[in-house]
Design an enzyme around this catalytic site. Structure first.
Site, PDB file in Angstrom:
ATOM      1  CB  ALA A  58      -2.969  -5.506  27.972  1.00 20.33           C
ATOM      2  CE  LYS A  68      -4.364 -17.372  26.604  1.00 23.04           C
ATOM      3  NZ  LYS A  68      -3.729 -16.158  27.147  1.00 23.04           N
ATOM      4  CG  ASN A  89      -1.893 -17.291  33.305  1.00 18.08           C
ATOM      5  OD1 ASN A  89      -2.495 -17.738  34.271  1.00 18.08           O
ATOM      6  ND2 ASN A  89      -2.446 -16.426  32.468  1.00 18.08           N
TER       7      ASN A  89
END
Length: 297
Positions: free
Chosen positions: A111, A161, A226
């Site tokens: 982002a 992923k 993550n």
């Protein structure tokens, strides 16, 4: 023509910024936000084109509570698998809109870089190729879009992923080196593809932007939440405290549980996901990592 982005987090805000370059684009969420072009949910649902950037775990509840089908065309920009039902996002949306009315957005895209208008390439997948082309036409020049029809492949890549990024963060947090991380990512890509084959996906999806591209990005940068979860797990921090400190949604956590359940139901070998879930449940990162290093396939 009016577009509304549903979800005012970082990704939703980035998509709104990109889409408003050439079009009349609004942004909305359940809670009032002091944002330019912010509108109520009711106003947003009046738009012909909707882009959903909500948490995958909260998507079904949001749709049940708020969505009214008026023939809107939808782009699903979230990445995850619902933990409770083990359903993919397209399956959730099928309860509310026909499959011809939505597409899925995937590909390597932080982002922060989209908001800086840095060059980005994305994939739009759907059975309605004309709708895919329409959504592709909305994006500004700094975002290159490709289209295909492998919805399930794009969704699996986008969800899987994130779990592999957690594993990569653990590897780097333990300072196992670049060689180990490269091995983990490449074996993770194989594992992701093995999982995807059970759902009739296309191999090229896993080798392209949706798969390898997004995996390499998410599993190697601290811009990935993550990956940061993995780094902190390697420091023996508790998952609950990590997520509280993060103050953002790390989709890979809930998705890991969903993938593990799906893999067990279908008999799919997913050693990396299994070890990540085991760490969530209290297994030491050192033991889990050693188990992965001993794997032969």
């Amino acid at each position: 023509m009016r577009i509304a982005v549903i979800g005012a987090g970082k990704w939703g805000s980035a998509l709104h910024l990109a889409l408003k370059e050439n079009h009349n684009c609004f942004i909305s969420s359940l809670h009032q936000r002091d944002l330019e072009d912010f509108v109520s949910i009711k106003e947003a649902l009046e738009c012909e084109y909707l882009v959903f950037a909500l948490s995958s775990q909260g998507m079904r509840a949001w749709l049940k509570e708020n969505f009214i089908n008026k023939g809107q065309k939808i782009l699903i920009a979230s990445k995850g698998i619902e933990d409770q039902s083990c359903q993919f996002l397209d399956e959730i949306f099928l309860d509310f809109v026909p499959k011809e009315n939505f597409c899925v957005l995937s590909g390597p895209s932080f982002a922060a870089e989209v908001m800086q208008k840095l060059p980005t390439a994305l994939m739009i997948s759907g059975i309605n190729q004309e709708l895919c082309k329409k959504f592709a036409s909305f994006f500004p020049d700094f975002i290159k879009t490709y289209i295909d029809n492998d919805v399930r492949g794009a969704e699996i890549c986008g969800a899987y992923k994130n779990v592999l990024a957690i594993a990569s963060g653990i590897s780097d947090g333990l300072k196992l080196g670049n060689n180990a991380r490269a091995a983990l990512i490449s074996r993770g890509l194989i594992e992701m593809h093995r999982f995807g084959k059970f759902f009739g996906t296309k191999e090229e999806t896993f080798l392209g932007l949706s798969g390898a591209g997004d995996l390499f990005l998410t599993a190697t940068s601290v811009l990935s939440r993550n990956y940061r979860v993995g780094l902190k797990l390697a420091q023996n921090q508790k998952l609950d405290s990590i997520l509280a400190e993060l103050n953002e949604v790390a989709e890979g956590v809930k998705t890991a549980y969903a993938i593990e359940k799906l893999a067990k139901m279908k008999g799919i070998y997913t050693p990396i996901v299994n070890e990540v879930v085991a760490i969530f449940k209290g297994k030491s990162v050192q033991e889990a990592t050693q188990n992965l290093l001993k794997q032969n396939d």
